[in-house]
Design a protein around this motif. Structure first.
Motif, PDB file in Angstrom:
ATOM      1  N   ASN A  66       0.848  -1.199   0.000  1.00 59.03           N
ATOM      2  CA  ASN A  66       0.000   0.000   0.000  1.00 59.03           C
ATOM      3  C   ASN A  66       0.877   1.240   0.000  1.00 59.03           C
ATOM      4  N   LEU A  67       0.973   1.884  -1.154  1.00 55.33           N
ATOM      5  CA  LEU A  67       1.793   3.092  -1.278  1.00 55.33           C
ATOM      6  C   LEU A  67       0.900   4.283  -1.592  1.00 55.33           C
ATOM      7  N   THR A  68       1.326   5.445  -1.116  1.00 61.41           N
ATOM      8  CA  THR A  68       0.620   6.686  -1.472  1.00 61.41           C
ATOM      9  C   THR A  68       1.582   7.595  -2.220  1.00 61.41           C
ATOM     10  N   THR A  69       1.028   8.500  -3.016  1.00 54.30           N
ATOM     11  CA  THR A  69       1.845   9.595  -3.542  1.00 54.30           C
ATOM     12  C   THR A  69       1.389  10.867  -2.831  1.00 54.30           C
ATOM     13  N   GLU A  70       2.385  11.586  -2.306  1.00 51.56           N
ATOM     14  CA  GLU A  70       2.097  12.754  -1.460  1.00 51.56           C
ATOM     15  C   GLU A  70       3.026  13.895  -1.839  1.00 51.56           C
ATOM     16  N   GLU A  71       2.475  15.101  -1.880  1.00 51.00           N
ATOM     17  CA  GLU A  71       3.274  16.297  -2.154  1.00 51.00           C
ATOM     18  C   GLU A  71       3.446  17.041  -0.832  1.00 51.00           C
ATOM     19  N   VAL A  72       4.691  17.171  -0.392  1.00 53.73           N
ATOM     20  CA  VAL A  72       4.945  17.729   0.950  1.00 53.73           C
ATOM     21  C   VAL A  72       6.026  18.809   0.907  1.00 53.73           C
ATOM     22  N   ILE A  73       5.794  19.890   1.670  1.00 54.57           N
ATOM     23  CA  ILE A  73       6.818  20.935   1.782  1.00 54.57           C
ATOM     24  C   ILE A  73       7.694  20.606   2.991  1.00 54.57           C
ATOM     25  N   ARG A  74       9.004  20.603   2.768  1.00 55.18           N
ATOM     26  CA  ARG A  74       9.928  20.225   3.837  1.00 55.18           C
ATOM     27  C   ARG A  74      11.267  20.919   3.573  1.00 55.18           C
ATOM     28  N   GLU A  75      12.104  21.009   4.607  1.00 51.11           N
ATOM     29  CA  GLU A  75      13.429  21.616   4.419  1.00 51.11           C
ATOM     30  C   GLU A  75      14.318  20.718   3.579  1.00 51.11           C
ATOM     31  N   ILE A  76      14.968  21.332   2.578  1.00 48.81           N
ATOM     32  CA  ILE A  76      15.936  20.617   1.752  1.00 48.81           C
ATOM     33  C   ILE A  76      17.330  20.802   2.355  1.00 48.81           C
ATOM     34  N   THR A  77      17.488  21.945   3.007  1.00 52.51           N
ATOM     35  CA  THR A  77      18.659  22.226   3.841  1.00 52.51           C
ATOM     36  C   THR A  77      18.153  23.229   4.879  1.00 52.51           C
ATOM     37  N   PRO A  78      18.745  23.295   6.082  1.00 54.81           N
ATOM     38  CA  PRO A  78      18.199  24.209   7.086  1.00 54.81           C
ATOM     39  C   PRO A  78      18.021  25.625   6.527  1.00 54.81           C
ATOM     40  N   GLY A  79      16.798  26.164   6.639  1.00 51.31           N
ATOM     41  CA  GLY A  79      16.503  27.519   6.164  1.00 51.31           C
ATOM     42  C   GLY A  79      15.947  27.583   4.747  1.00 51.31           C
ATOM     43  N   THR A  80      15.988  26.483   4.014  1.00 50.65           N
ATOM     44  CA  THR A  80      15.465  26.469   2.646  1.00 50.65           C
ATOM     45  C   THR A  80      14.464  25.330   2.498  1.00 50.65           C
ATOM     46  N   LYS A  81      13.258  25.682   1.994  1.00 55.49           N
ATOM     47  CA  LYS A  81      12.220  24.659   1.831  1.00 55.49           C
ATOM     48  C   LYS A  81      12.016  24.318   0.360  1.00 55.49           C
TER      49      LYS A  81
END
Ligand SMILES: [Cu+2]
Length: 348
Positions: A66-81
Protein backbone atom coordinates in the motif's frame (compact mmCIF):
# COMPACT_ATOMS: atom_id res chain seq x y z
CA UNK A 1 -5.03 -21.25 -55.82
CA UNK A 2 -8.39 -23.02 -55.66
CA UNK A 3 -10.76 -22.49 -52.80
CA UNK A 4 -10.45 -26.16 -51.91
CA UNK A 5 -6.68 -25.83 -51.47
CA UNK A 6 -6.88 -22.57 -49.53
CA UNK A 7 -9.63 -23.52 -47.11
CA UNK A 8 -7.80 -26.23 -45.10
CA UNK A 9 -4.74 -23.99 -44.67
CA UNK A 10 -6.94 -21.14 -43.47
CA UNK A 11 -8.65 -23.48 -41.04
CA UNK A 12 -5.34 -24.79 -39.72
CA UNK A 13 -4.12 -21.22 -39.16
CA UNK A 14 -7.35 -20.28 -37.44
CA UNK A 15 -7.25 -23.40 -35.32
CA UNK A 16 -3.66 -22.84 -34.22
CA UNK A 17 -4.43 -19.19 -33.31
CA UNK A 18 -7.43 -20.33 -31.32
CA UNK A 19 -5.38 -22.99 -29.54
CA UNK A 20 -2.67 -20.41 -28.79
CA UNK A 21 -5.26 -18.01 -27.38
CA UNK A 22 -6.86 -20.76 -25.28
CA UNK A 23 -3.39 -21.83 -24.14
CA UNK A 24 -2.40 -18.35 -23.02
CA UNK A 25 -5.77 -17.82 -21.34
CA UNK A 26 -5.30 -21.14 -19.53
CA UNK A 27 -1.77 -20.10 -18.50
CA UNK A 28 -3.06 -16.75 -17.21
CA UNK A 29 -5.86 -18.41 -15.33
CA UNK A 30 -3.48 -21.04 -13.90
CA UNK A 31 -1.24 -18.21 -12.68
CA UNK A 32 -4.26 -16.40 -11.19
CA UNK A 33 -5.35 -19.65 -9.50
CA UNK A 34 -1.85 -20.23 -8.14
CA UNK A 35 -1.74 -16.63 -6.86
CA UNK A 36 -5.19 -17.08 -5.28
CA UNK A 37 -3.87 -20.07 -3.29
CA UNK A 38 -0.94 -18.16 -1.85
CA UNK A 39 -0.93 -16.94 1.74
CA UNK A 40 -1.63 -13.19 1.81
CA UNK A 41 0.40 -10.68 3.77
CA UNK A 42 0.77 -6.90 3.85
CA UNK A 43 4.28 -5.61 3.22
CA UNK A 44 6.08 -3.71 5.96
CA UNK A 45 7.14 -0.42 4.40
CA UNK A 46 9.86 1.66 6.04
CA UNK A 47 10.85 5.31 5.85
CA UNK A 48 14.55 5.89 5.07
CA UNK A 49 17.09 5.12 6.46
CA UNK A 50 15.30 2.12 7.92
CA UNK A 51 14.92 -1.22 6.14
CA UNK A 52 12.03 -3.72 6.40
CA UNK A 53 12.81 -6.88 8.38
CA UNK A 54 14.32 -9.82 6.48
CA UNK A 55 11.81 -12.25 4.93
CA UNK A 56 11.53 -15.32 7.15
CA UNK A 57 9.28 -17.23 4.71
CA UNK A 58 10.72 -20.08 2.64
CA UNK A 59 7.77 -20.19 0.21
CA UNK A 60 6.02 -17.58 -1.98
CA UNK A 61 3.21 -15.35 -0.79
CA UNK A 62 0.86 -12.79 -2.21
CA UNK A 63 2.17 -9.51 -0.80
CA UNK A 64 -0.03 -6.43 -0.61
CA UNK A 65 1.91 -3.16 -0.95
CA UNK A 66 0.00 0.00 0.00
CA UNK A 67 1.79 3.09 -1.28
CA UNK A 68 0.62 6.69 -1.47
CA UNK A 69 1.84 9.60 -3.54
CA UNK A 70 2.10 12.75 -1.46
CA UNK A 71 3.27 16.30 -2.15
CA UNK A 72 4.95 17.73 0.95
CA UNK A 73 6.82 20.93 1.78
CA UNK A 74 9.93 20.22 3.84
CA UNK A 75 13.43 21.62 4.42
CA UNK A 76 15.94 20.62 1.75
CA UNK A 77 18.66 22.23 3.84
CA UNK A 78 18.20 24.21 7.09
CA UNK A 79 16.50 27.52 6.16
CA UNK A 80 15.46 26.47 2.65
CA UNK A 81 12.22 24.66 1.83
CA UNK A 82 11.14 22.69 -1.22
CA UNK A 83 7.87 21.11 -2.39
CA UNK A 84 8.83 17.44 -2.59
CA UNK A 85 6.71 14.94 -4.52
CA UNK A 86 7.03 11.60 -2.72
CA UNK A 87 6.00 8.00 -2.32
CA UNK A 88 4.72 7.74 1.24
CA UNK A 89 5.80 11.23 2.35
CA UNK A 90 9.57 10.60 2.36
CA UNK A 91 12.54 10.96 -0.01
CA UNK A 92 13.36 8.32 -1.05
CA UNK A 93 9.94 6.68 -0.91
CA UNK A 94 9.12 3.88 1.50
CA UNK A 95 11.32 0.81 1.05
CA UNK A 96 9.60 -2.42 -0.01
CA UNK A 97 10.99 -5.92 0.67
CA UNK A 98 9.61 -9.09 -0.93
CA UNK A 99 10.90 -12.55 -1.86
CA UNK A 100 11.69 -13.93 -5.31
CA UNK A 101 8.55 -15.73 -6.55
CA UNK A 102 6.15 -13.55 -4.56
CA UNK A 103 3.08 -12.15 -6.29
CA UNK A 104 2.93 -8.45 -5.45
CA UNK A 105 -0.40 -6.64 -5.47
CA UNK A 106 0.51 -2.97 -5.51
CA UNK A 107 -2.10 -0.42 -4.43
CA UNK A 108 -1.21 3.17 -5.28
CA UNK A 109 -3.28 6.04 -3.88
CA UNK A 110 -2.68 9.63 -4.97
CA UNK A 111 -3.66 11.73 -1.95
CA UNK A 112 -6.47 14.30 -2.54
CA UNK A 113 -4.04 17.06 -1.48
CA UNK A 114 -1.87 16.39 -4.55
CA UNK A 115 -1.92 18.93 -7.38
CA UNK A 116 -0.95 16.60 -10.24
CA UNK A 117 -1.33 12.96 -11.36
CA UNK A 118 1.35 10.38 -10.47
CA UNK A 119 2.09 6.71 -11.14
CA UNK A 120 4.76 4.10 -10.41
CA UNK A 121 7.26 2.18 -12.56
CA UNK A 122 9.09 -0.51 -10.59
CA UNK A 123 12.28 -1.86 -12.15
CA UNK A 124 11.52 -5.20 -10.45
CA UNK A 125 8.59 -5.73 -12.85
CA UNK A 126 8.83 -7.78 -16.07
CA UNK A 127 6.31 -6.04 -18.32
CA UNK A 128 5.98 -2.87 -20.41
CA UNK A 129 6.09 0.28 -18.30
CA UNK A 130 6.71 -1.60 -15.05
CA UNK A 131 3.21 -0.79 -13.78
CA UNK A 132 3.14 2.83 -14.93
CA UNK A 133 0.23 2.52 -17.44
CA UNK A 134 -2.03 0.80 -14.88
CA UNK A 135 -1.31 3.25 -12.05
CA UNK A 136 -1.58 6.70 -13.64
CA UNK A 137 -4.01 8.40 -11.26
CA UNK A 138 -5.38 11.87 -10.62
CA UNK A 139 -5.37 13.38 -7.11
CA UNK A 140 -7.81 11.53 -4.83
CA UNK A 141 -7.84 8.37 -6.99
CA UNK A 142 -6.28 4.95 -6.50
CA UNK A 143 -5.20 2.09 -8.73
CA UNK A 144 -3.97 -1.49 -8.37
CA UNK A 145 -1.81 -3.80 -10.44
CA UNK A 146 -0.20 -7.17 -9.86
CA UNK A 147 3.21 -8.52 -10.80
CA UNK A 148 5.34 -11.52 -10.01
CA UNK A 149 8.78 -10.75 -8.56
CA UNK A 150 10.68 -13.08 -10.89
CA UNK A 151 14.21 -11.69 -10.47
CA UNK A 152 16.06 -11.20 -7.19
CA UNK A 153 17.96 -7.95 -6.67
CA UNK A 154 17.68 -4.39 -5.42
CA UNK A 155 15.51 -2.35 -7.77
CA UNK A 156 14.64 1.32 -8.09
CA UNK A 157 11.04 2.40 -8.46
CA UNK A 158 9.99 5.87 -9.59
CA UNK A 159 7.15 7.99 -10.88
CA UNK A 160 6.89 7.86 -14.67
CA UNK A 161 4.40 10.67 -15.23
CA UNK A 162 5.40 13.34 -17.76
CA UNK A 163 7.56 15.30 -17.43
CA UNK A 164 9.24 12.26 -15.87
CA UNK A 165 12.55 13.96 -15.03
CA UNK A 166 10.62 16.62 -13.10
CA UNK A 167 8.67 14.06 -11.04
CA UNK A 168 11.91 12.24 -10.22
CA UNK A 169 13.79 15.50 -9.51
CA UNK A 170 11.04 16.35 -7.01
CA UNK A 171 11.83 13.15 -5.09
CA UNK A 172 9.60 10.46 -6.61
CA UNK A 173 11.83 7.39 -6.30
CA UNK A 174 12.49 4.59 -3.89
CA UNK A 175 13.64 0.97 -3.84
CA UNK A 176 12.21 -2.54 -3.67
CA UNK A 177 14.45 -5.39 -2.52
CA UNK A 178 13.56 -8.78 -3.99
CA UNK A 179 15.35 -11.29 -1.77
CA UNK A 180 16.64 -14.42 -3.50
CA UNK A 181 14.73 -17.63 -2.64
CA UNK A 182 17.57 -18.70 -0.35
CA UNK A 183 17.30 -15.39 1.56
CA UNK A 184 20.13 -13.03 2.46
CA UNK A 185 22.96 -13.61 4.90
CA UNK A 186 22.12 -12.08 8.28
CA UNK A 187 23.92 -8.86 9.25
CA UNK A 188 23.90 -6.62 12.33
CA UNK A 189 22.77 -3.34 10.73
CA UNK A 190 20.95 -2.54 7.49
CA UNK A 191 20.25 0.96 6.17
CA UNK A 192 18.49 2.47 3.15
CA UNK A 193 20.10 5.46 1.42
CA UNK A 194 19.42 7.03 -1.97
CA UNK A 195 21.17 9.87 -3.73
CA UNK A 196 19.20 12.38 -5.77
CA UNK A 197 19.86 15.64 -7.64
CA UNK A 198 17.63 18.71 -7.15
CA UNK A 199 17.22 21.84 -9.25
CA UNK A 200 16.22 25.25 -7.89
CA UNK A 201 16.60 28.83 -9.20
CA UNK A 202 18.42 29.78 -5.99
CA UNK A 203 21.90 28.50 -5.15
CA UNK A 204 22.44 25.90 -2.38
CA UNK A 205 20.93 27.25 0.85
CA UNK A 206 19.42 30.38 -0.80
CA UNK A 207 16.52 30.30 1.68
CA UNK A 208 12.73 30.57 1.36
CA UNK A 209 10.58 28.09 -0.56
CA UNK A 210 12.45 27.19 -3.73
CA UNK A 211 10.53 25.91 -6.78
CA UNK A 212 11.72 23.31 -9.30
CA UNK A 213 13.86 24.82 -12.08
CA UNK A 214 13.18 22.97 -15.35
CA UNK A 215 16.00 24.62 -17.31
CA UNK A 216 18.59 23.74 -14.67
CA UNK A 217 17.30 20.15 -14.77
CA UNK A 218 17.63 20.00 -18.56
CA UNK A 219 21.13 21.48 -18.23
CA UNK A 220 21.92 18.87 -15.52
CA UNK A 221 23.13 21.75 -13.35
CA UNK A 222 22.03 20.58 -9.90
CA UNK A 223 21.79 23.03 -7.00
CA UNK A 224 21.59 20.14 -4.53
CA UNK A 225 22.91 16.58 -4.66
CA UNK A 226 21.63 14.84 -1.56
CA UNK A 227 21.37 11.63 0.38
CA UNK A 228 17.78 10.90 1.45
CA UNK A 229 16.35 14.23 0.29
CA UNK A 230 17.99 16.72 2.66
CA UNK A 231 21.50 17.97 3.39
CA UNK A 232 21.13 16.93 7.04
CA UNK A 233 19.19 13.67 6.59
CA UNK A 234 22.18 11.61 7.76
CA UNK A 235 24.09 14.08 9.94
CA UNK A 236 23.86 15.30 13.56
CA UNK A 237 20.98 13.58 15.35
CA UNK A 238 20.09 11.84 12.07
CA UNK A 239 23.48 10.10 11.73
CA UNK A 240 23.42 6.37 11.11
CA UNK A 241 24.79 4.31 13.99
CA UNK A 242 26.80 1.10 14.30
CA UNK A 243 29.14 -0.63 16.72
CA UNK A 244 32.72 -1.66 16.18
CA UNK A 245 32.65 -5.15 14.67
CA UNK A 246 29.08 -4.90 13.34
CA UNK A 247 28.46 -6.31 9.92
CA UNK A 248 26.84 -3.33 8.16
CA UNK A 249 24.87 -3.54 4.92
CA UNK A 250 23.78 -0.45 2.99
CA UNK A 251 21.10 -0.61 0.32
CA UNK A 252 22.18 2.34 -1.78
CA UNK A 253 20.46 3.67 -4.86
CA UNK A 254 20.54 6.62 -7.20
CA UNK A 255 17.21 8.21 -8.01
CA UNK A 256 18.77 10.83 -10.24
CA UNK A 257 17.19 12.01 -12.45
CA UNK A 258 20.54 12.90 -14.02
CA UNK A 259 23.55 12.37 -11.80
CA UNK A 260 25.37 9.07 -11.14
CA UNK A 261 26.83 8.56 -7.69
CA UNK A 262 30.43 7.71 -6.89
CA UNK A 263 29.61 6.16 -3.55
CA UNK A 264 32.36 6.02 -0.95
CA UNK A 265 32.56 5.75 2.83
CA UNK A 266 35.52 7.67 4.24
CA UNK A 267 37.25 5.44 6.78
CA UNK A 268 35.91 2.07 5.57
CA UNK A 269 36.61 -0.44 2.84
CA UNK A 270 33.68 -2.35 1.36
CA UNK A 271 34.24 -6.08 1.98
CA UNK A 272 31.56 -6.79 -0.60
CA UNK A 273 29.84 -4.72 -3.28
CA UNK A 274 26.88 -6.32 -5.02
CA UNK A 275 27.40 -3.93 -7.91
CA UNK A 276 24.36 -2.70 -9.76
CA UNK A 277 22.16 -4.36 -7.12
CA UNK A 278 22.65 -7.86 -8.57
CA UNK A 279 23.60 -11.17 -7.01
CA UNK A 280 27.34 -11.28 -7.75
CA UNK A 281 29.75 -9.34 -5.58
CA UNK A 282 33.15 -7.75 -5.89
CA UNK A 283 35.45 -7.72 -2.86
CA UNK A 284 37.73 -5.04 -1.36
CA UNK A 285 36.19 -1.96 -2.99
CA UNK A 286 36.84 1.69 -2.11
CA UNK A 287 34.32 3.53 -4.33
CA UNK A 288 31.47 2.24 -6.48
CA UNK A 289 29.53 3.97 -9.23
CA UNK A 290 25.74 3.89 -9.16
CA UNK A 291 23.85 5.13 -12.23
CA UNK A 292 20.53 7.00 -12.02
CA UNK A 293 17.85 4.34 -11.82
CA UNK A 294 20.41 1.88 -10.41
CA UNK A 295 21.52 0.52 -7.07
CA UNK A 296 24.22 -1.27 -5.14
CA UNK A 297 24.47 -3.26 -1.94
CA UNK A 298 27.64 -2.68 0.07
CA UNK A 299 28.83 -4.50 3.18
CA UNK A 300 31.59 -3.52 5.58
CA UNK A 301 32.65 -3.84 9.21
CA UNK A 302 33.63 -0.69 11.16
CA UNK A 303 36.93 -1.53 12.87
CA UNK A 304 37.33 1.39 15.30
CA UNK A 305 34.99 3.94 16.93
CA UNK A 306 34.37 7.40 15.47
CA UNK A 307 32.58 8.93 12.50
CA UNK A 308 32.60 7.30 9.09
CA UNK A 309 31.55 9.72 6.33
CA UNK A 310 29.32 8.73 3.41
CA UNK A 311 30.03 10.80 0.32
CA UNK A 312 29.69 11.07 -3.40
CA UNK A 313 33.44 11.10 -4.08
CA UNK A 314 32.92 13.71 -6.78
CA UNK A 315 33.65 15.79 -3.71
CA UNK A 316 32.24 19.17 -4.72
CA UNK A 317 28.90 17.39 -4.45
CA UNK A 318 29.72 16.28 -0.90
CA UNK A 319 31.09 19.57 0.40
CA UNK A 320 29.09 22.10 -1.65
CA UNK A 321 25.86 20.39 -2.73
CA UNK A 322 24.99 18.25 0.30
CA UNK A 323 25.90 14.66 -0.66
CA UNK A 324 27.32 13.77 2.74
CA UNK A 325 26.23 11.59 5.65
CA UNK A 326 27.69 10.26 8.88
CA UNK A 327 27.77 6.82 10.43
CA UNK A 328 28.61 7.21 14.12
CA UNK A 329 30.49 4.12 15.33
CA UNK A 330 30.69 3.23 19.03
CA UNK A 331 32.91 0.69 20.75
CA UNK A 332 36.42 -0.09 21.86
CA UNK A 333 39.48 1.53 20.40
CA UNK A 334 41.87 -0.72 18.48
CA UNK A 335 45.13 1.26 18.24
CA UNK A 336 46.80 -1.69 16.54
CA UNK A 337 44.41 -1.06 13.58
CA UNK A 338 44.22 2.72 13.78
CA UNK A 339 46.09 4.99 16.18
CA UNK A 340 44.11 8.19 16.60
CA UNK A 341 46.84 10.25 18.27
CA UNK A 342 49.58 11.61 16.05
CA UNK A 343 52.96 10.39 17.22
CA UNK A 344 55.16 13.46 17.81
CA UNK A 345 58.90 13.03 17.63
CA UNK A 346 60.52 14.32 20.84
CA UNK A 347 62.78 17.38 20.35
CA UNK A 348 66.04 17.64 22.37
CU1 LIG B 1 4.76 11.79 -10.02
Amino acid sequence: MSKLQFQPRFNRALLSSLLLAIGSLAAMSAWADAAADLPVETAELTAPPMVPAPIARKTPAKVIVNLTTEEVIREITPGTKYMFWTFGGTVPGKMIRVRQGDTVELHLKNLPTSKVPHNIDLHAVSGPGGGAPQTLIAPGKDATFTFKALNPGLYVYHCATAPVAMHIANGMYGMILVEPEAGMAPVDKEYYVMQGDFYTPGAFGAGGLQPFDMQRSIDENASYILFNGASNSLTGKNALTANVGDKVRLYFGSGGPNVASNFHVIGAIFDKVYHEGGLKYQEQVQTTTVPPGGSTIVEFVPKVPGNLTLVDHALSRAFHKGAIGIMSVSGEEHPEIYSKAATAKAEH
